[in-house]
Motif scaffolding. Structure first.
Motif, PDB file in Angstrom:
ATOM      1  N   ILE A 191       0.840  -1.205   0.000  1.00 49.60           N
ATOM      2  CA  ILE A 191       0.000   0.000   0.000  1.00 49.60           C
ATOM      3  C   ILE A 191       0.871   1.250   0.000  1.00 49.60           C
ATOM      4  O   ILE A 191       0.630   2.210  -0.733  1.00 49.60           O
ATOM      5  N   VAL A 192       1.931   1.230   0.833  1.00 47.86           N
ATOM      6  CA  VAL A 192       2.807   2.396   0.947  1.00 47.86           C
ATOM      7  C   VAL A 192       3.549   2.658  -0.356  1.00 47.86           C
ATOM      8  O   VAL A 192       3.582   3.788  -0.862  1.00 47.86           O
ATOM      9  N   THR A 193       4.186   1.614  -0.910  1.00 49.80           N
ATOM     10  CA  THR A 193       5.048   1.809  -2.078  1.00 49.80           C
ATOM     11  C   THR A 193       4.272   1.960  -3.388  1.00 49.80           C
ATOM     12  O   THR A 193       4.725   2.661  -4.296  1.00 49.80           O
ATOM     13  N   LYS A 194       3.106   1.332  -3.481  1.00 53.12           N
ATOM     14  CA  LYS A 194       2.386   1.336  -4.753  1.00 53.12           C
ATOM     15  C   LYS A 194       1.191   2.277  -4.788  1.00 53.12           C
ATOM     16  O   LYS A 194       0.620   2.517  -5.855  1.00 53.12           O
ATOM     17  N   LEU A 195       0.825   2.819  -3.618  1.00 49.77           N
ATOM     18  CA  LEU A 195      -0.333   3.706  -3.596  1.00 49.77           C
ATOM     19  C   LEU A 195      -0.040   5.038  -2.906  1.00 49.77           C
ATOM     20  O   LEU A 195      -0.130   6.105  -3.524  1.00 49.77           O
ATOM     21  N   VAL A 196       0.344   4.974  -1.627  1.00 49.85           N
ATOM     22  CA  VAL A 196       0.502   6.212  -0.856  1.00 49.85           C
ATOM     23  C   VAL A 196       1.689   7.030  -1.349  1.00 49.85           C
ATOM     24  O   VAL A 196       1.589   8.259  -1.492  1.00 49.85           O
ATOM     25  N   MET A 197       2.816   6.383  -1.627  1.00 51.96           N
ATOM     26  CA  MET A 197       3.980   7.135  -2.088  1.00 51.96           C
ATOM     27  C   MET A 197       3.728   7.810  -3.442  1.00 51.96           C
ATOM     28  O   MET A 197       4.049   8.990  -3.613  1.00 51.96           O
ATOM     29  N   PRO A 198       3.154   7.116  -4.437  1.00 52.68           N
ATOM     30  CA  PRO A 198       2.819   7.818  -5.683  1.00 52.68           C
ATOM     31  C   PRO A 198       1.868   8.997  -5.474  1.00 52.68           C
ATOM     32  O   PRO A 198       2.017  10.040  -6.121  1.00 52.68           O
ATOM     33  N   ILE A 199       0.904   8.851  -4.560  1.00 49.55           N
ATOM     34  CA  ILE A 199      -0.014   9.955  -4.285  1.00 49.55           C
ATOM     35  C   ILE A 199       0.739  11.123  -3.668  1.00 49.55           C
ATOM     36  O   ILE A 199       0.476  12.297  -3.993  1.00 49.55           O
ATOM     37  N   TRP A 200       1.698  10.822  -2.785  1.00 48.15           N
ATOM     38  CA  TRP A 200       2.498  11.894  -2.185  1.00 48.15           C
ATOM     39  C   TRP A 200       3.308  12.629  -3.255  1.00 48.15           C
ATOM     40  O   TRP A 200       3.400  13.859  -3.242  1.00 48.15           O
ATOM     41  N   ILE A 201       3.891  11.885  -4.183  1.00 48.56           N
ATOM     42  CA  ILE A 201       4.674  12.501  -5.263  1.00 48.56           C
ATOM     43  C   ILE A 201       3.788  13.422  -6.090  1.00 48.56           C
ATOM     44  O   ILE A 201       4.165  14.550  -6.420  1.00 48.56           O
ATOM     45  N   MET A 202       2.584  12.948  -6.406  1.00 50.26           N
ATOM     46  CA  MET A 202       1.662  13.764  -7.195  1.00 50.26           C
ATOM     47  C   MET A 202       1.244  15.022  -6.442  1.00 50.26           C
ATOM     48  O   MET A 202       1.200  16.116  -7.007  1.00 50.26           O
ATOM     49  N   SER A 203       0.944  14.875  -5.151  1.00 45.47           N
ATOM     50  CA  SER A 203       0.494  16.036  -4.372  1.00 45.47           C
ATOM     51  C   SER A 203       1.602  17.066  -4.209  1.00 45.47           C
ATOM     52  O   SER A 203       1.326  18.263  -4.088  1.00 45.47           O
ATOM     53  N   THR A 204       2.857  16.615  -4.239  1.00 47.31           N
ATOM     54  CA  THR A 204       3.986  17.544  -4.099  1.00 47.31           C
ATOM     55  C   THR A 204       4.323  18.224  -5.417  1.00 47.31           C
ATOM     56  O   THR A 204       4.359  19.455  -5.514  1.00 47.31           O
ATOM     57  N   LEU A 205       4.560  17.443  -6.460  1.00 41.33           N
ATOM     58  CA  LEU A 205       5.030  18.003  -7.725  1.00 41.33           C
ATOM     59  C   LEU A 205       3.934  18.705  -8.517  1.00 41.33           C
ATOM     60  O   LEU A 205       4.218  19.632  -9.281  1.00 41.33           O
ATOM     61  N   SER A 248      -7.084  16.384  -0.392  1.00 42.65           N
ATOM     62  CA  SER A 248      -7.175  14.973  -0.004  1.00 42.65           C
ATOM     63  C   SER A 248      -5.914  14.209  -0.383  1.00 42.65           C
ATOM     64  O   SER A 248      -5.432  13.353   0.373  1.00 42.65           O
ATOM     65  N   PHE A 249      -5.336  14.504  -1.552  1.00 43.06           N
ATOM     66  CA  PHE A 249      -4.093  13.868  -1.962  1.00 43.06           C
ATOM     67  C   PHE A 249      -2.966  14.244  -1.001  1.00 43.06           C
ATOM     68  O   PHE A 249      -2.160  13.401  -0.608  1.00 43.06           O
ATOM     69  N   ALA A 250      -2.913  15.510  -0.622  1.00 42.37           N
ATOM     70  CA  ALA A 250      -1.871  15.974   0.297  1.00 42.37           C
ATOM     71  C   ALA A 250      -2.019  15.322   1.665  1.00 42.37           C
ATOM     72  O   ALA A 250      -1.033  14.912   2.286  1.00 42.37           O
ATOM     73  N   LEU A 300      -3.408  12.379   2.468  1.00 44.08           N
ATOM     74  CA  LEU A 300      -2.985  10.976   2.430  1.00 44.08           C
ATOM     75  C   LEU A 300      -1.484  10.875   2.199  1.00 44.08           C
ATOM     76  O   LEU A 300      -0.795  10.079   2.850  1.00 44.08           O
ATOM     77  N   GLY A 301      -0.965  11.687   1.297  1.00 42.25           N
ATOM     78  CA  GLY A 301       0.463  11.633   0.985  1.00 42.25           C
ATOM     79  C   GLY A 301       1.337  11.960   2.172  1.00 42.25           C
ATOM     80  O   GLY A 301       2.411  11.375   2.354  1.00 42.25           O
ATOM     81  N   ASN A 302       0.886  12.870   3.011  1.00 45.31           N
ATOM     82  CA  ASN A 302       1.687  13.271   4.174  1.00 45.31           C
ATOM     83  C   ASN A 302       1.809  12.177   5.218  1.00 45.31           C
ATOM     84  O   ASN A 302       2.626  12.285   6.137  1.00 45.31           O
ATOM     85  N   SER A 303       1.017  11.119   5.084  1.00 45.40           N
ATOM     86  CA  SER A 303       1.099  10.000   6.035  1.00 45.40           C
ATOM     87  C   SER A 303       2.147   8.968   5.626  1.00 45.40           C
ATOM     88  O   SER A 303       2.389   8.000   6.356  1.00 45.40           O
ATOM     89  N   VAL A 304       2.791   9.161   4.472  1.00 49.17           N
ATOM     90  CA  VAL A 304       3.652   8.119   3.907  1.00 49.17           C
ATOM     91  C   VAL A 304       4.802   7.740   4.845  1.00 49.17           C
ATOM     92  O   VAL A 304       5.116   6.556   5.009  1.00 49.17           O
ATOM     93  N   SER A 305       5.431   8.717   5.486  1.00 47.81           N
ATOM     94  CA  SER A 305       6.567   8.427   6.367  1.00 47.81           C
ATOM     95  C   SER A 305       6.150   7.596   7.566  1.00 47.81           C
ATOM     96  O   SER A 305       6.835   6.636   7.953  1.00 47.81           O
ATOM     97  N   TYR A 306       5.000   7.935   8.142  1.00 40.06           N
ATOM     98  CA  TYR A 306       4.546   7.249   9.347  1.00 40.06           C
ATOM     99  C   TYR A 306       4.081   5.829   9.040  1.00 40.06           C
ATOM    100  O   TYR A 306       4.323   4.895   9.810  1.00 40.06           O
ATOM    101  N   LEU A 307       3.428   5.643   7.896  1.00 37.07           N
ATOM    102  CA  LEU A 307       3.023   4.301   7.481  1.00 37.07           C
ATOM    103  C   LEU A 307       4.241   3.425   7.206  1.00 37.07           C
ATOM    104  O   LEU A 307       4.258   2.233   7.544  1.00 37.07           O
ATOM    105  N   ALA A 308       5.267   4.018   6.592  1.00 34.93           N
ATOM    106  CA  ALA A 308       6.495   3.263   6.312  1.00 34.93           C
ATOM    107  C   ALA A 308       7.172   2.825   7.614  1.00 34.93           C
ATOM    108  O   ALA A 308       7.701   1.710   7.716  1.00 34.93           O
ATOM    109  N   MET A 309       7.165   3.694   8.616  1.00 34.56           N
ATOM    110  CA  MET A 309       7.762   3.340   9.902  1.00 34.56           C
ATOM    111  C   MET A 309       6.972   2.234  10.599  1.00 34.56           C
ATOM    112  O   MET A 309       7.545   1.343  11.228  1.00 34.56           O
TER     113      MET A 309
END
Length: 316
Positions: free
Chosen positions: A41-55, A196-198, A200-209
């Protein structure tokens, strides 16, 4: 000194989530197999969403991206150099394949997004987030193309012909490339989706931990620290590497000090957490790989602030 304290705060919070993941899995409150699902979920969903919300944010302009192109090339070049060093070390010391193809990602992968980004955000605000993202693009290109190809190829050498593993789709790299193309074409996220993208994306670090903590609850890694390689690796990865990166970038003088500090943070933090799921799936030395990743995260509480403190004192 302020930089060191900000780094200490960020790493400490991330380590708390590692502890939560470990405790909930170890006690049986969360099922062991949950960690594998969370990793995907983190690598294939949340991280791509974080990249999109940032860039694809309206606050990120093409000019801001181009101003950080030196960070992109720093990420690519540093990862390639570390990969070559890993191949050289593995050959000289004749490291067996199950460990060799774990040692390589331990050397050249970075937690630029999962760990580096929260630290850079505390240090430099949104500018630090974008800088870390651009540097992360450079590292991720190497990690998810050349890097994962070598790991997959190494794993296949250990398997019979009928069990060969297919090269995984580099989803993160594809998302990065598509986002840059869209940004240069003047396309941003629709305003209705951006919050909403931002979020969810901002949770990526905490989910990875959480995932890392869950993974560590399933292995016994005490025996790893009877191996001299563990101590050499941890010392070199957490302290020597980031200081060398900082010194080299200062001597070349082709980027501002803020960008140099971002690169220092990124190469100070642990190796890629996402790679631990490949160690298990590919039947490599999972215990060594996960133990070193976990140990780096814990050591980062002290080593990242220490490295920033030391580099601030350097007379360069």
């Amino acid at each position: 000194m302020n930089s060191a304290m900000a780094a200490l705060k960020a790493i400490s919070i991330l380590s708390l989530f590692v502890a939560i993941g470990f405790a909930t899995t170890k006690t049986g409150y969360v099922k062991k197999e949950t960690g594998s699902y969370l990793a995907h979920i983190v690598t294939k969903l949340v991280m791509p969403i974080w990249i999109m919300s940032t860039l694809l944010s309206d606050n990120v302009t093409v000019e801001k991206i181009l101003n950080r192109k030196s960070l992109f090339f720093t990420g690519v070049l540093t990862c390639l150099i570390l990969l070559l060093i890993g191949l050289f070390v593995a050959k000289i010391f004749k490291i067996h394949d199950r460990r060799k193809y774990v040692l390589l990602p331990l050397l050249f992968t970075t937690n630029s997004i999962f760990v580096g980004m929260p630290v850079c955000k505390l240090l430099f605000g949104e500018s630090g987030v974008l800088s870390c993202t651009i540097l992360g693009f450079g590292t991720e290109i190497v990690i998810w193309t050349i890097g994962i190809f070598l790991v997959t190829r190494g794993a296949n050498k250990l398997r019979p012909a009928e069990e060969k593993i297919k090269f995984p789709l580099p989803a993160v790299t594809i998302v990065y490339v598509l986002c840059f193309i869209l940004k240069f074409c003047g396309i941003s996220l629709p305003a209705v989706l951006e919050p909403s993208f931002a979020a969810l994306g901002n949770s990526v670090s905490y989910l990875a931990m959480l995932f890392l903590g869950m993974s560590l609850a399933t292995i016994k890694f005490g025996s790893v620290f009877k191996d001299q390689m563990s101590y050499i690796y941890l010392f070199g990865r957490c302290l020597i590497l980031p200081i060398i990166v900082n010194i080299v970038l200062r001597l070349t003088g082709f980027m501002p000090i803020e960008y140099i500090d971002v690169a220092t943070v990124v190469f100070s933090v642990s190796p890629g957490i996402a790679m631990t799921m490949f160690y298990r799936e590919y039947d490599l030395d999972y215990v060594f790989g996960s133990s070193m990743t976990f140990s780096c995260v814990l050591l980062n509480i002290a080593t990242v602030p220490f490295v920033l403190f030391i580099t601030e004192l350097l007379p360069l």
